[in-house]
Scaffold this motif. Structure first.
Motif, mmCIF file in Angstrom:
data_model
loop_
_atom_site.group_PDB
_atom_site.id
_atom_site.type_symbol
_atom_site.label_atom_id
_atom_site.label_comp_id
_atom_site.label_asym_id
_atom_site.label_seq_id
_atom_site.Cartn_x
_atom_site.Cartn_y
_atom_site.Cartn_z
ATOM 1 N N LYS A 1 -7.431 -4.333 -4.405
ATOM 2 C CA LYS A 1 -8.665 -3.661 -4.815
ATOM 3 C C LYS A 1 -8.642 -2.196 -6.363
ATOM 4 C CE LYS A 1 -11.157 -2.988 -0.515
ATOM 5 N NZ LYS A 1 -9.606 -4.336 0.500
ATOM 6 N N ARG A 2 -7.820 -2.975 -7.312
ATOM 7 C CA ARG A 2 -7.239 -2.572 -8.652
ATOM 8 C C ARG A 2 -6.968 -3.258 -9.669
ATOM 9 N NH1 ARG A 2 -3.132 -1.468 -4.906
ATOM 10 N NH2 ARG A 2 -3.271 0.707 -4.323
ATOM 11 N N SER B 1 2.362 1.980 -3.488
ATOM 12 C CA SER B 1 1.151 1.792 -4.873
ATOM 13 C C SER B 1 1.673 2.685 -5.652
ATOM 14 C CB SER B 1 0.218 1.337 -4.345
ATOM 15 O OG SER B 1 0.151 0.240 -3.827
ATOM 16 N N ARG C 1 -8.110 -12.595 -9.917
ATOM 17 C CA ARG C 1 -8.566 -12.252 -8.956
ATOM 18 C C ARG C 1 -8.473 -11.652 -7.662
ATOM 19 N NH1 ARG C 1 -11.565 -14.739 -5.003
ATOM 20 N NH2 ARG C 1 -10.223 -16.173 -4.685
ATOM 21 N N GLU D 1 0.707 -1.237 0.226
ATOM 22 C CA GLU D 1 0.123 -0.443 0.020
ATOM 23 C C GLU D 1 0.586 1.442 -0.049
ATOM 24 O OE1 GLU D 1 -2.857 0.214 -0.225
ATOM 25 O OE2 GLU D 1 -3.343 -1.729 -0.802
ATOM 26 N N GLU E 1 -6.893 -8.510 -7.370
ATOM 27 C CA GLU E 1 -8.060 -7.584 -7.408
ATOM 28 C C GLU E 1 -9.012 -7.122 -6.380
ATOM 29 O OE1 GLU E 1 -8.112 -7.907 -12.739
ATOM 30 O OE2 GLU E 1 -10.041 -8.685 -11.198
ATOM 31 N N LYS E 2 -9.093 -8.236 -5.682
ATOM 32 C CA LYS E 2 -9.676 -8.135 -4.186
ATOM 33 C C LYS E 2 -9.058 -7.996 -2.982
ATOM 34 C CE LYS E 2 -12.442 -10.886 -0.863
ATOM 35 N NZ LYS E 2 -13.056 -12.885 -0.540
ATOM 36 N N LYS E 3 -7.411 -8.099 -2.914
ATOM 37 C CA LYS E 3 -6.780 -7.366 -1.984
ATOM 38 C C LYS E 3 -6.362 -6.403 -2.506
ATOM 39 C CE LYS E 3 -4.159 -11.801 -0.754
ATOM 40 N NZ LYS E 3 -2.666 -12.133 -0.373
#
Length: 281
Positions: free
Chosen positions: A207-208, A168, A200, A165, A203-205
């Protein structure tokens, strides 16, 4: 001996020739893994003066449009494979030299205490052998040595979500499968799952959107290209040496591997792509 060879090649003028002739209107993609801070400082100081960094997204967009007008001369994309925890320490260097790097991470290893199977004290010959046998046999061998894919260790080898994070805003994180298998040695179902599930899960972890995948160890067949395309990726990266252009297959992008070298002469030679002509160095 290799140090001498790289020094001779550097001062022969060949890297300049390759850079100004062969790389000038192409896009060079480099792949690193786990370089240390000082190596990163030295490497990106040199690369920033001799190439123009662009993002992987910018390259893919140019390929999709078949339009290179927005690409700078001697364009370079910087990538890191695996998502090693040590990559976090390089953030100040990436920011300093404005490197829009892409790090390919394994969805089942990041933010856990799980380890990379190839970092479990195995010698090079054994690792090479494990890359050449069926995936189920590789897993069975590792289990016989006490390694389990989902085993949690006290010392973490991969980046945490907190680190991801923080990085990012400056780094793009993309897929490197779930557990870093050798895809060409997997059964159809295994390969398809590793490719699609990592997208998948990430993208879930994160959120992009996850639009790119790097084939682990650069290993792929036509089957993996189909799986990657069907999973919804926009591109995939190999470790086949060479340069890229707007005519490149986006699912077979080429990369040059400086091997995380701390030898500036080796970096200069390998980042120029001389080895694509002279063979393995």
């Amino acid at each position: 001996m290799k140090k001498i060879i790289f020094a001779l090649l550097r001062y022969s003028g060949l890297p300049v020739l390759f850079r100004e002739v062969f790389q000038r209107n192409k896009v060079t993609v480099l792949v690193f893994h786990e370089m240390d801070f000082q190596t990163a400082e030295t490497s990106f100081a040199y690369l920033s003066k001799n190439y123009n960094f662009i993002s992987l997204d910018m390259l893919v967009e140019a390929i999709q449009r078949k339009d290179s007008s927005h690409l700078p001369k001697k364009a370079m994309v910087v990538t890191f494979d695996d998502g090693h925890a040590g990559n976090y320490a390089l953030l100040p260097v990436l920011k300093k030299y404005k490197v829009p790097a892409t790090i390919f991470i394994c969805s089942g290893i990041i933010d856990t205490g799980r380890h990379y199977w190839f970092r479990e004290g195995l010698d090079r010959q054994t690792i090479r052998h494990l890359k050449e046998i069926p995936n189920k046999d590789r897993i069975a061998f590792l289990r016989s040595k006490g390694f389990e894919l989902e085993k949690e260790y006290p010392v973490k080898q991969a980046l945490s979500m907190a680190q991801i994070e923080e990085m990012s805003p400056f780094v793009s994180f993309q897929s490197h499968t779930v557990s870093h298998p050798i895809l060409s040695r997997c059964e159809d179902e295994e390969s398809e799952w590793e490719i699609s599930e990592s997208k998948r899960a990430l993208e879930k972890k994160l959120k992009r959107p996850i639009n790119a995948i790097a084939y682990p160890n650069g290993s792929y067949t036509k089957r993996e290209v189909v799986f990657a395309r069907d999973a919804g990726y926009a591109c995939a990266l190999t470790v086949k040496p060479g340069y890229n252009s707007t005519h490149s297959d986006p699912f077979l992008l080429r990369r040059l591997d400086p091997n995380d070298t701390s030898d500036i002469n080796e970096l200069i030679v390998k980042s120029s792509g001389i080895q694509t002509v002279l063979g393995s160095l």
